[in-house]
Design a protein around this motif. Sequence first.
Motif, PDB file in Angstrom:
ATOM      1  N   GLN A   1      16.811  18.820  63.592  1.00 23.07           N
ATOM      2  CA  GLN A   1      17.732  19.767  62.981  1.00 23.07           C
ATOM      3  C   GLN A   1      17.879  19.507  61.484  1.00 23.07           C
ATOM      4  OE1 GLN A   1      21.181  19.429  65.834  1.00 23.07           O
ATOM      5  NE2 GLN A   1      21.171  21.655  65.542  1.00 23.07           N
TER       6      GLN A   1
ATOM      7  N   GLY B   1      20.493  24.890  67.939  1.00 24.23           N
ATOM      8  CA  GLY B   1      20.378  25.885  66.886  1.00 24.23           C
ATOM      9  C   GLY B   1      21.739  26.412  66.483  1.00 24.23           C
ATOM     10  N   THR B   2      21.728  27.322  65.526  1.00 22.89           N
ATOM     11  CA  THR B   2      22.943  27.946  65.014  1.00 22.89           C
ATOM     12  C   THR B   2      22.718  29.441  64.881  1.00 22.89           C
ATOM     13  OG1 THR B   2      23.473  25.956  63.735  1.00 22.89           O
ATOM     14  CG2 THR B   2      24.600  27.994  63.106  1.00 22.89           C
TER      15      THR B   2
ATOM     16  N   VAL C   1      20.747  24.810  57.517  1.00 17.03           N
ATOM     17  CA  VAL C   1      20.183  26.145  57.363  1.00 17.03           C
ATOM     18  C   VAL C   1      21.180  27.012  56.610  1.00 17.03           C
ATOM     19  CG1 VAL C   1      19.374  28.213  58.562  1.00 17.03           C
ATOM     20  CG2 VAL C   1      18.821  25.954  59.470  1.00 17.03           C
TER      21      VAL C   1
ATOM     22  N   SER D   1      19.203  29.897  62.910  1.00 20.76           N
ATOM     23  CA  SER D   1      18.192  28.872  62.657  1.00 20.76           C
ATOM     24  C   SER D   1      17.128  28.885  63.740  1.00 20.76           C
ATOM     25  CB  SER D   1      18.863  27.499  62.638  1.00 20.76           C
ATOM     26  OG  SER D   1      19.306  27.152  63.951  1.00 20.76           O
ATOM     27  N   ASP D   2      16.087  28.087  63.500  1.00 11.93           N
ATOM     28  CA  ASP D   2      15.116  27.833  64.565  1.00 11.93           C
ATOM     29  C   ASP D   2      15.783  26.982  65.642  1.00 11.93           C
ATOM     30  OD1 ASP D   2      13.128  29.190  63.202  1.00 11.93           O
ATOM     31  OD2 ASP D   2      12.369  27.383  62.200  1.00 11.93           O
TER      32      ASP D   2
END
Length: 330
Positions: free
Chosen positions: A259, A219-220, A262, A251-252
């Motif tokens: 991925q 994620g981010t 986002v 992000s999720d």
Amino acid sequence: MPWRVSPADKAAGVRPDPYAVWMSEIMLQQTTVAAVTAYFRAFIARWPTVADLAAAEDADVMAAWAGLGYYARARNLLKCARVVAAEHGGQFPADHAALLKLPGIGPYTAGAIASIAFDLPHVVVDGNVERVMARLHDEHTPLPAAKPILTAHAQALTPTTRPGDYAQAVMDLGATICSPKSPACGICPWRDPCAARAAGTAPELPKKTPKQAKPVRHGTVYLGQRDDGAWLLETRPEKGLLGGMLGWPGSDWVAASEQRPVAPPVEARWQKAPGEVRHTFTHFHLMLDVMVARLPTDAAPSTGHFVAAADFRPSDLPTVMRKAFDLTRK
């Protein structure tokens, strides 16, 4: 342990506080005594009674819990406190069945409160007790399939006299003498009747079914700070991982193959911080990219809210979010 009342104190008329017993048992779920003690003292000092906790702001309780992990426990802590305050006159019910109906209280916690706080003869089985029972009876059925077998063994030994002292004694036996590695069988009070000691199998018990490898998610997160020092944060949804906790927009958390790009929460010159955040949850490993940016004072993010620099405390963040903050400090 600050939540304990010794047998000597009990003989002098001191009774365990059900609120303290409940608080400690919730905190101790999947967490060590060493990690819990300071949190327990802080919670009891800030909210001395269940009524005090019931009246607390959600955000204050979630912030005080930050770093202890398994945040659903904190949400259930508030729910349970409010039910006890509203429906039980601010007193935990001295009834096992009634305890089971309270939010966040399952068979183990209900048994612990009933036996330790109210001296009712209910079985208490945690990981330490399972280990003691497996060795005492030389039980080789692997966990988790062995749980009902070990619970039955523990139930058969639970006395009607001082069941709370007994429950704590067996837990302490597992924590200090009948330890996972190198059990001190020579000084164990149950060494003579212990079937595993006689068979020489104590160190290998309890058996456990091999765990599957944990998946990795990615994620981010976006750490944006305005020119006036305010940080862009968001309160995570009530349901889900880290529910109700303060965190960074992002992000999720998904598998690498899932991925997708986002959009950041606000337009800015975002730059990737060197390195990445790595954190392990119960069911998966997490790897986070950390994006940082300086934001203008008139920034209008699509999500989240700004927290003034004077009001921002990294200690209020859950561990994984604090790791992201620490990464930017480096």
